[in-house]
Design a protein around this motif. Structure first.
Motif, PDB file in Angstrom:
ATOM      1  N   VAL A   1       0.832  -1.197   0.000  1.00 45.45           N
ATOM      2  CA  VAL A   1       0.000   0.000   0.000  1.00 45.45           C
ATOM      3  C   VAL A   1       0.871   1.253   0.000  1.00 45.45           C
ATOM      4  O   VAL A   1       1.786   1.383   0.818  1.00 45.45           O
ATOM      5  CB  VAL A   1      -0.939   0.025   1.223  1.00 45.45           C
ATOM      6  N   ALA A   2       0.573   2.172  -0.919  1.00 46.34           N
ATOM      7  CA  ALA A   2       1.303   3.433  -1.017  1.00 46.34           C
ATOM      8  C   ALA A   2       0.423   4.450  -1.721  1.00 46.34           C
ATOM      9  O   ALA A   2      -0.640   4.120  -2.248  1.00 46.34           O
ATOM     10  CB  ALA A   2       2.619   3.237  -1.771  1.00 46.34           C
ATOM     11  N   LEU A   3       0.862   5.697  -1.728  1.00 42.73           N
ATOM     12  CA  LEU A   3       0.112   6.740  -2.416  1.00 42.73           C
ATOM     13  C   LEU A   3       0.244   6.603  -3.925  1.00 42.73           C
ATOM     14  O   LEU A   3       1.361   6.501  -4.449  1.00 42.73           O
ATOM     15  CB  LEU A   3       0.609   8.123  -1.976  1.00 42.73           C
TER      16      LEU A   3
ATOM     17  N   LEU B   1      -5.140  -9.343   6.249  1.00 43.12           N
ATOM     18  CA  LEU B   1      -4.009  -9.032   5.367  1.00 43.12           C
ATOM     19  C   LEU B   1      -4.215  -7.733   4.597  1.00 43.12           C
ATOM     20  O   LEU B   1      -3.432  -7.404   3.712  1.00 43.12           O
ATOM     21  CB  LEU B   1      -3.792 -10.178   4.374  1.00 43.12           C
ATOM     22  N   LYS B   2      -5.253  -6.969   4.957  1.00 44.01           N
ATOM     23  CA  LYS B   2      -5.589  -5.785   4.174  1.00 44.01           C
ATOM     24  C   LYS B   2      -4.523  -4.691   4.231  1.00 44.01           C
ATOM     25  O   LYS B   2      -4.393  -3.902   3.300  1.00 44.01           O
ATOM     26  CB  LYS B   2      -6.945  -5.222   4.642  1.00 44.01           C
ATOM     27  N   ALA B   3      -3.752  -4.620   5.314  1.00 49.21           N
ATOM     28  CA  ALA B   3      -2.701  -3.604   5.391  1.00 49.21           C
ATOM     29  C   ALA B   3      -1.469  -3.981   4.571  1.00 49.21           C
ATOM     30  O   ALA B   3      -0.573  -3.147   4.377  1.00 49.21           O
ATOM     31  CB  ALA B   3      -2.304  -3.353   6.843  1.00 49.21           C
ATOM     32  N   TYR B   4      -1.411  -5.214   4.087  1.00 50.98           N
ATOM     33  CA  TYR B   4      -0.343  -5.639   3.183  1.00 50.98           C
ATOM     34  C   TYR B   4      -0.768  -5.484   1.721  1.00 50.98           C
ATOM     35  O   TYR B   4      -0.012  -4.995   0.884  1.00 50.98           O
ATOM     36  CB  TYR B   4       0.022  -7.106   3.411  1.00 50.98           C
ATOM     37  N   TYR B   5      -1.993  -5.922   1.423  1.00 50.91           N
ATOM     38  CA  TYR B   5      -2.456  -6.001   0.041  1.00 50.91           C
ATOM     39  C   TYR B   5      -3.552  -5.014  -0.314  1.00 50.91           C
ATOM     40  O   TYR B   5      -3.899  -4.883  -1.487  1.00 50.91           O
ATOM     41  CB  TYR B   5      -2.984  -7.414  -0.238  1.00 50.91           C
ATOM     42  N   GLY B   6      -4.108  -4.318   0.680  1.00 55.01           N
ATOM     43  CA  GLY B   6      -5.328  -3.582   0.425  1.00 55.01           C
ATOM     44  C   GLY B   6      -6.486  -4.537   0.229  1.00 55.01           C
ATOM     45  O   GLY B   6      -6.333  -5.760   0.314  1.00 55.01           O
ATOM     46  N   HIS B   7      -7.655  -3.982  -0.035  1.00 50.78           N
ATOM     47  CA  HIS B   7      -8.839  -4.806  -0.286  1.00 50.78           C
ATOM     48  C   HIS B   7      -8.913  -5.059  -1.791  1.00 50.78           C
ATOM     49  O   HIS B   7      -9.227  -4.152  -2.565  1.00 50.78           O
ATOM     50  CB  HIS B   7     -10.080  -4.089   0.213  1.00 50.78           C
ATOM     51  N   CYS B   8      -8.640  -6.296  -2.182  1.00 53.88           N
ATOM     52  CA  CYS B   8      -8.544  -6.657  -3.600  1.00 53.88           C
ATOM     53  C   CYS B   8      -9.865  -7.170  -4.164  1.00 53.88           C
ATOM     54  O   CYS B   8      -9.878  -7.898  -5.170  1.00 53.88           O
ATOM     55  CB  CYS B   8      -7.443  -7.689  -3.811  1.00 53.88           C
TER      56      CYS B   8
END
Length: 377
Positions: free
Chosen positions: A34-36, A301-308
């Motif tokens: 996750v990044a801008l 795992l959402k803070a690693y991958y975001g919500h996919c």
């Protein structure tokens, strides 16, 4: 009737890596995708988990000569290729594709509907490339699609419709999806914090994932997980808000565990949905407590991958199985202080643990919920 169904192979393509090994290494190191990123013209950047376009093109041209594919289709092909190279496709092999929005980005600035924007055409295009002989099955039920796709593969094989199945799932970051979630004021202004008191919203993400499901695993399979039980319940609570009592998730978990013949005491690990919105996190806490699962180690795992979206359930199931193979629990990244009314055993750091029985859950818009129970063999 066939009783035992196995997952014996899997792969994923995410911002953390273009194969399973690189993803697992990144997770052990606590890295986040996750990044801008600037997603919408004339709007601020959003915290999302997005695959680098240059890396994608490099990986795709390294493996494929054909360029007549959309960005999402390229991601699907990359995730599925290692599996079809190892497992034979027959006239009794199912092809199941899970997605929430598919090629929705093709609609931008288009007067006519492109063929690939229809989900069935997307599935058929990928299936044709690899030479599948059966008609594709599309699963598109909001954010539970990835978990439900495993369930459908299991149930189709058990019913004798197919002998095995390749299940793939994927969604990509698009202006349409970002705009929709932004209209709910649900997007976080930092990397998300599932279950944390200081959460401020979700991060969206993109990924593709693939698993091979069969009733007849070969003796030389490197991994083998039984799909013991599954269930999907719609609580019909609200178009976007989860049930305040957790009814849909509670019943999904209850049914899946009943079919699996597994008690709450036997579950070793929960891979939860954990979107980092107050209503979702609270609903899950209530449902898991109703099932006496509050002491079971749990992560999001959402803070690693975001919500996919349609990929999240399948991707997170894969990482759960990899955790079991390595006897390692991955922490729920960014969790510090409890922000739910009922207690959960949220994992805070990498830790060794024997994992045999996994509970994977998902919830989504429209009141949908799903759960599966996996057993490491």
């Amino acid at each position: 009737m066939i009783k035992e169904i196995y997952i014996t192979d899997y792969n994923c393509v995410t911002p953390l890596g273009f194969d399973l090994e690189s993803n697992w290494k990144a997770l052990l190191e606590g890295k986040s995708g996750v990044a801008l990123h600037k997603v919408i013209d004339n709007q601020e950047a959003f915290f999302v988990s997005k695959i680098d376009d240059e890396k994608l093109e490099y990986e795709f041209t390294r493996h494929f000569n054909n360029s007549d594919f959309t960005r999402l289709e390229k991601l699907f092909l990359l995730s599925l290729k290692p599996l079809v190279e190892k497992h034979q496709i027959s006239a009794e092999t199912a092809f199941i594709l899970s997605t929430t929005k598919g090629n929705i980005s093709l609609l931008k600035n288009q007067e006519a509907l492109p063929e690939s924007v229809f989900l069935y055409n997307l599935a058929q295009k990928v299936a044709d490339f690899f030479g599948f002989k059966t008609k594709p099955i599309v699963v598109s039920n909001a954010c539970v699609s990835g978990v439900m796709a495993i369930s459908i593969g299991k149930n189709m094989i058990q019913a004798g419709k197919y002998k095995d199945a390749f299940v793939i799932a994927g969604d990509e970051i698009s202006e349409f999806v970002i705009s929709g979630f932004n209209s709910f004021q649900a997007i976080g202004t930092e990397i998300c914090k599932p279950y944390d008191k200081n959460r401020n919203g979700i991060n969206l993400g993109e990924a593709t994932a693939a698993v091979y499901v069969t009733s007849t695993p070969s003796e030389n399979e490197k991994l083998r997980f039984k799909v013991l039980g599954d269930s999907a319940i719609n609580d019909a609570n609200h178009i976007s808000g989860p049930s305040r009592t957790g009814d849909g998730l509670f019943l999904s978990v209850q049914n899946a565990m009943k079919e699996a013949k597994v008690s709450s005491e036997q579950i070793d690990f929960i891979s939860a949905h954990g979107t980092a919105t107050i209503y979702n996190d609270e609903m899950e806490a209530i449902a898991f407590n109703r099932m006496d699962l509050q002491n079971v180690p749990l992560n999001s795992l959402k803070a690693y991958y975001g919500h996919c979206l349609g990929a999240s359930g399948l991707l997170e199931s894969i990482i759960s199985m990899e955790s079991a193979l390595n006897n390692t629990l991955i922490p729920s990244k960014n969790f510090e202080e409890t922000g739910i009314s009922q207690s959960l055993n949220i994992i805070k750091e990498n830790q060794l643990s024997e994992i045999k029985y996994i509970l994977k859950t998902a919830s989504g818009f429209g009141g949908c919920n799903a759960a599966i129970v996996l057993e490491k063999c």
